[in-house]
Design a protein around this motif. Structure first.
Motif, short mmCIF file in Angstrom:
data_model
loop_
_atom_site.label_atom_id
_atom_site.label_comp_id
_atom_site.label_asym_id
_atom_site.label_seq_id
_atom_site.Cartn_x
_atom_site.Cartn_y
_atom_site.Cartn_z
N UNK A 173 14.28 5.32 1.66
CA UNK A 173 14.57 6.61 1.02
C UNK A 173 13.31 7.37 0.66
N UNK A 174 12.31 6.66 0.15
CA UNK A 174 11.03 7.28 -0.20
C UNK A 174 10.38 7.89 1.04
N UNK A 175 10.33 7.14 2.13
CA UNK A 175 9.68 7.62 3.35
C UNK A 175 10.37 8.89 3.86
N UNK A 178 0.81 12.35 -6.47
CA UNK A 178 2.11 11.76 -6.85
C UNK A 178 2.77 11.13 -5.63
N UNK A 179 2.73 11.82 -4.51
CA UNK A 179 3.33 11.28 -3.28
C UNK A 179 2.68 9.95 -2.91
N UNK A 219 4.58 6.19 -2.83
CA UNK A 219 4.57 5.33 -1.64
C UNK A 219 3.91 3.99 -1.95
N UNK A 220 2.77 4.02 -2.62
CA UNK A 220 2.05 2.77 -2.95
C UNK A 220 2.89 1.88 -3.87
N UNK A 264 6.07 -2.91 -4.89
CA UNK A 264 7.27 -3.55 -5.42
C UNK A 264 8.00 -4.33 -4.34
N UNK A 265 8.04 -3.81 -3.12
CA UNK A 265 8.65 -4.54 -2.01
C UNK A 265 7.89 -5.83 -1.75
N UNK A 266 6.57 -5.74 -1.66
CA UNK A 266 5.73 -6.92 -1.44
C UNK A 266 5.91 -7.93 -2.59
#
Length: 145
Positions: free
Chosen positions: A95-97, A120-121, A125-126, A131-133
């Motif tokens: 969703x972010x991408x 902010x963008x 993304x970072x 959080x995924x990692x």
């Protein structure tokens, strides 16, 4: 026989989990402010910027919703030490991408909102990637199951 077990996570697991929860809660608040056009939301933007926001296509709004609600659900799962955090963070990242493709390339948000939009963008993304990692690492370390 179920061989799944949990290992007691270190204190920084809880710190990261709470940061994820707060970060994603801020995203949900931003989404709700934009959706309901609250006074506090509108006070952050010029009339030109509000016009652009009000003309956001439905697919970009859906991506925004996917990003923030996927993120908050993932964060809750992380705090509850559930494996569901990983696929939810992945959905949030997608969703972010999609949202950032709209914001950066179709709307050219840096031209409209200034260099702060790029900062902010980048942060969004970072954080999403981290959080995924982190959720994947938490599964591997048996902190969540």
């Amino acid at each position: 026989m179920n061989t799944t077990f949990k290992t007691k996570p270190p204190i920084w697991f809880w710190i990261v989990s709470v940061v994820a929860l707060v970060w994603n809660a801020m995203g949900v608040l931003q989404y709700l402010g934009q959706t309901y056009q609250t006074e506090s939301f509108k006070s952050q933007y010029t009339n030109e910027q509000l016009e652009i926001i009000s003309n956001t296509p439905a697919w970009a709004i859906a991506a925004f919703a996917t990003a923030v609600f996927g993120g908050i659900l993932a964060s809750i799962a992380l705090v509850l030490r559930k494996k569901a955090a990983y696929p939810l963070f992945l959905i949030s990242l997608i969703g972010v991408v999609v949202q950032m493709i709209h914001n950066l390339f179709l709307v050219k948000s840096v031209d409209i909102y200034g260099p702060f939009a790029a900062i902010i963008t980048g942060m969004i993304i970072i954080f999403s990637l981290l959080f995924l990692w982190f959720s994947k690492k938490s599964i591997a370390n048996h902190w969540i199951s």
